[in-house]
Design a protein around this motif. Structure first.
Motif, PDB file in Angstrom:
ATOM      1  N   ILE A  46       0.863  -1.183   0.000  1.00 43.06           N
ATOM      2  CA  ILE A  46       0.000   0.000   0.000  1.00 43.06           C
ATOM      3  C   ILE A  46       0.900   1.233   0.000  1.00 43.06           C
ATOM      4  CG2 ILE A  46      -1.879   1.200   1.173  1.00 43.06           C
ATOM      5  CD1 ILE A  46      -2.532  -1.478   2.559  1.00 43.06           C
ATOM      6  N   ILE A  47       1.172   1.726  -1.188  1.00 37.32           N
ATOM      7  CA  ILE A  47       2.057   2.879  -1.370  1.00 37.32           C
ATOM      8  C   ILE A  47       1.486   3.761  -2.467  1.00 37.32           C
ATOM      9  CG2 ILE A  47       4.387   3.673  -1.922  1.00 37.32           C
ATOM     10  CD1 ILE A  47       5.472   0.988  -1.132  1.00 37.32           C
ATOM     11  N   ASP A  48       1.397   5.056  -2.202  1.00 34.16           N
ATOM     12  CA  ASP A  48       0.902   6.007  -3.208  1.00 34.16           C
ATOM     13  C   ASP A  48      -0.448   5.527  -3.731  1.00 34.16           C
ATOM     14  OD1 ASP A  48       3.259   7.422  -2.805  1.00 34.16           O
ATOM     15  OD2 ASP A  48       4.309   6.378  -4.415  1.00 34.16           O
ATOM     16  N   GLU A  49      -0.515   5.296  -5.051  1.00 30.77           N
ATOM     17  CA  GLU A  49      -1.770   4.861  -5.660  1.00 30.77           C
ATOM     18  C   GLU A  49      -1.913   3.346  -5.675  1.00 30.77           C
ATOM     19  OE1 GLU A  49       1.300   4.345  -8.756  1.00 30.77           O
ATOM     20  OE2 GLU A  49       0.913   5.827  -7.182  1.00 30.77           O
ATOM     21  N   ILE A  50      -0.913   2.653  -5.172  1.00 34.15           N
ATOM     22  CA  ILE A  50      -0.886   1.189  -5.210  1.00 34.15           C
ATOM     23  C   ILE A  50      -1.525   0.598  -3.952  1.00 34.15           C
ATOM     24  CG2 ILE A  50       0.592  -0.852  -5.273  1.00 34.15           C
ATOM     25  CD1 ILE A  50       0.729   0.608  -7.855  1.00 34.15           C
ATOM     26  N   ASN A  51      -2.389  -0.398  -4.156  1.00 34.72           N
ATOM     27  CA  ASN A  51      -2.930  -1.192  -3.054  1.00 34.72           C
ATOM     28  C   ASN A  51      -3.176  -2.586  -3.621  1.00 34.72           C
ATOM     29  OD1 ASN A  51      -4.383  -2.453  -1.014  1.00 34.72           O
ATOM     30  ND2 ASN A  51      -5.504  -0.596  -0.457  1.00 34.72           N
ATOM     31  N   LYS A  52      -2.119  -3.401  -3.601  1.00 37.87           N
ATOM     32  CA  LYS A  52      -2.179  -4.695  -4.278  1.00 37.87           C
ATOM     33  C   LYS A  52      -1.742  -5.829  -3.364  1.00 37.87           C
ATOM     34  CE  LYS A  52      -1.320  -3.316  -9.104  1.00 37.87           C
ATOM     35  NZ  LYS A  52      -0.396  -3.490 -10.248  1.00 37.87           N
ATOM     36  N   LYS A  53      -2.342  -6.975  -3.592  1.00 33.49           N
ATOM     37  CA  LYS A  53      -1.890  -8.195  -2.943  1.00 33.49           C
ATOM     38  C   LYS A  53      -0.543  -8.583  -3.544  1.00 33.49           C
ATOM     39  CE  LYS A  53      -2.502 -11.791  -0.208  1.00 33.49           C
ATOM     40  NZ  LYS A  53      -2.578 -11.634   1.257  1.00 33.49           N
ATOM     41  N   VAL A  54       0.420  -8.853  -2.697  1.00 35.76           N
ATOM     42  CA  VAL A  54       1.772  -9.151  -3.167  1.00 35.76           C
ATOM     43  C   VAL A  54       1.902 -10.622  -3.542  1.00 35.76           C
ATOM     44  CG1 VAL A  54       4.168  -9.329  -2.392  1.00 35.76           C
ATOM     45  CG2 VAL A  54       2.853  -7.284  -1.868  1.00 35.76           C
ATOM     46  N   LYS A  55       2.440 -10.869  -4.739  1.00 36.21           N
ATOM     47  CA  LYS A  55       2.667 -12.240  -5.183  1.00 36.21           C
ATOM     48  C   LYS A  55       4.085 -12.713  -4.865  1.00 36.21           C
ATOM     49  CE  LYS A  55      -0.656 -11.954  -9.010  1.00 36.21           C
ATOM     50  NZ  LYS A  55      -0.824 -12.030 -10.493  1.00 36.21           N
ATOM     51  N   CYS A  56       5.002 -11.761  -4.768  1.00 35.81           N
ATOM     52  CA  CYS A  56       6.384 -12.144  -4.477  1.00 35.81           C
ATOM     53  C   CYS A  56       6.527 -12.539  -3.009  1.00 35.81           C
ATOM     54  CB  CYS A  56       7.348 -11.005  -4.824  1.00 35.81           C
ATOM     55  SG  CYS A  56       7.286  -9.608  -3.674  1.00 35.81           S
ATOM     56  N   LYS A  57       7.636 -13.146  -2.677  1.00 30.74           N
ATOM     57  CA  LYS A  57       7.903 -13.534  -1.299  1.00 30.74           C
ATOM     58  C   LYS A  57       8.233 -12.282  -0.479  1.00 30.74           C
ATOM     59  CE  LYS A  57      10.730 -16.870   1.300  1.00 30.74           C
ATOM     60  NZ  LYS A  57      11.803 -17.893   1.197  1.00 30.74           N
ATOM     61  N   TYR A  58       7.850 -12.269   0.774  1.00 26.99           N
ATOM     62  CA  TYR A  58       8.198 -11.147   1.654  1.00 26.99           C
ATOM     63  C   TYR A  58       8.441 -11.682   3.063  1.00 26.99           C
ATOM     64  CZ  TYR A  58       3.255 -11.497   2.928  1.00 26.99           C
ATOM     65  OH  TYR A  58       2.029 -11.961   3.335  1.00 26.99           O
ATOM     66  N   LYS A  59       9.338 -11.002   3.766  1.00 27.34           N
ATOM     67  CA  LYS A  59       9.719 -11.500   5.086  1.00 27.34           C
ATOM     68  C   LYS A  59      10.452 -10.407   5.843  1.00 27.34           C
ATOM     69  CE  LYS A  59      11.913 -15.672   7.044  1.00 27.34           C
ATOM     70  NZ  LYS A  59      12.597 -16.944   6.670  1.00 27.34           N
ATOM     71  N   LEU A  60      10.336 -10.439   7.158  1.00 27.11           N
ATOM     72  CA  LEU A  60      11.042  -9.486   8.013  1.00 27.11           C
ATOM     73  C   LEU A  60      12.188 -10.191   8.732  1.00 27.11           C
ATOM     74  CD1 LEU A  60      11.369  -6.788   9.551  1.00 27.11           C
ATOM     75  CD2 LEU A  60       9.661  -7.632  11.182  1.00 27.11           C
ATOM     76  N   PHE A  61      13.381  -9.622   8.612  1.00 28.59           N
ATOM     77  CA  PHE A  61      14.545 -10.098   9.352  1.00 28.59           C
ATOM     78  C   PHE A  61      14.903  -9.023  10.374  1.00 28.59           C
ATOM     79  CE2 PHE A  61      14.719 -12.459   5.437  1.00 28.59           C
ATOM     80  CZ  PHE A  61      15.136 -13.728   5.831  1.00 28.59           C
ATOM     81  N   GLU A  62      14.860  -9.373  11.640  1.00 31.07           N
ATOM     82  CA  GLU A  62      15.044  -8.379  12.691  1.00 31.07           C
ATOM     83  C   GLU A  62      16.520  -8.205  13.044  1.00 31.07           C
ATOM     84  OE1 GLU A  62      11.998  -7.931  15.752  1.00 31.07           O
ATOM     85  OE2 GLU A  62      11.225  -9.862  15.084  1.00 31.07           O
ATOM     86  N   PHE A  63      17.213  -7.473  12.189  1.00 32.55           N
ATOM     87  CA  PHE A  63      18.600  -7.118  12.469  1.00 32.55           C
ATOM     88  C   PHE A  63      18.598  -5.861  13.345  1.00 32.55           C
ATOM     89  CE2 PHE A  63      19.170  -9.472   8.454  1.00 32.55           C
ATOM     90  CZ  PHE A  63      20.188 -10.340   8.831  1.00 32.55           C
ATOM     91  N   SER A  64      18.279  -6.013  14.603  1.00 30.65           N
ATOM     92  CA  SER A  64      18.158  -4.853  15.485  1.00 30.65           C
ATOM     93  C   SER A  64      19.531  -4.335  15.870  1.00 30.65           C
ATOM     94  CB  SER A  64      17.384  -5.212  16.746  1.00 30.65           C
ATOM     95  OG  SER A  64      17.352  -4.114  17.625  1.00 30.65           O
ATOM     96  N   ALA A  65      19.689  -3.003  15.758  1.00 29.95           N
ATOM     97  CA  ALA A  65      20.953  -2.373  16.144  1.00 29.95           C
ATOM     98  C   ALA A  65      20.772  -1.444  17.339  1.00 29.95           C
ATOM     99  CB  ALA A  65      21.513  -1.582  14.963  1.00 29.95           C
TER     100      ALA A  65
END
Length: 229
Positions: free
Chosen positions: A156-175
């Motif tokens: 959900i960015i600007d005019e975009i609101n789309k279901k993502v087909k690509c892989k997505y993931k959060l890596f918590e490299f906390s500093a």
């Protein structure tokens, strides 16, 4: 926080799985600190030798400054080799060429929470292909595009609101040090005044410090201060 060594190995393994399918890996990173940390990890595991790494935005100049003071860096050889081997994107027109080029690749750029910068351009263009991936590398503040992606699977960015087909993931490299560690540091240093300029719930932290007898201020446009030499 997850074990650092295991986190790095998982990060590299997931990147390789995407690249082995000729996909694009987008790594939205904080420009200062996190970008250089990620370059170091990629260099440590030799990905800079196997696949092209593109570095876009302010990350280039900041990383260049880091390279000039390499003696102050841990694992500096991994960072320097990875940074030097990376391909620097200095013109907007290059971005279209990079996306079109048929090759597995890693793209590193800001912003880390997908709230702006080159990462938005790339994200919009890779989400339709399930062989691609967006791997977030820092904490995602509530309400940001990165947090929405992790929680809803939608970009959900600007005019975009789309279901993502690509892989997505959060890596918590906390500093970051946590609240208690920051408080312990402040009490040890015993400063005359503390300026709180980055983080969440700063007003509550300001109140807590004042209750401990520590002068603290959250600068705002209305409550700004001038520090004279």
């Amino acid at each position: 926080l997850p074990d650092r060594e295991n986190l790095e190995k998982e990060f590299i393994q997931d990147i390789k799985e995407v690249l082995d399918k000729d996909g694009i890996v987008l790594l939205p990173c904080l420009t200062v600190g996190r970008t250089q940390e990620i370059l170091t990890i990629l260099g440590k595991y030799g990905l800079h030798k196997e696949f092209p790494i593109y570095l876009d935005g302010m990350s280039i100049e900041i990383s260049n400054i880091y390279s000039k003071f390499e003696n102050y860096l841990r694992e500096r050889n991994h960072f320097i080799k990875s940074f030097e081997k990376s391909k620097k994107v200095r013109r907007r027109a290059q971005r279209k060429e990079i996306i079109k080029k048929k090759e597995p690749k890693i793209i590193i750029c800001g912003s880390g929470m997908l709230e702006g910068g080159p990462a938005v351009y790339y994200a919009k263009r890779i989400i339709e292909d399930e062989n691609n991936a967006i791997f977030l590398t820092c904490y995602q503040v509530e309400g940001t595009a990165g947090r929405n992606l992790i929680e809803t699977g939608r970009l959900i960015i600007d005019e975009i609101n789309k279901k993502v087909k690509c892989k997505y993931k959060l890596f918590e490299f906390s500093a970051h040090a946590d609240r208690e560690e920051i408080l312990e540091f402040i009490e040890k240093v015993n400063p005359k005044i503390v300026f709180l300029v980055h983080g969440e719930n700063l007003e509550n932290f300001e109140k807590e410090l004042k209750e401990k007898g520590i002068e603290a201020i959250v600068p705002t446009y209305e409550n700004n201060l001038y520090i004279l030499p």
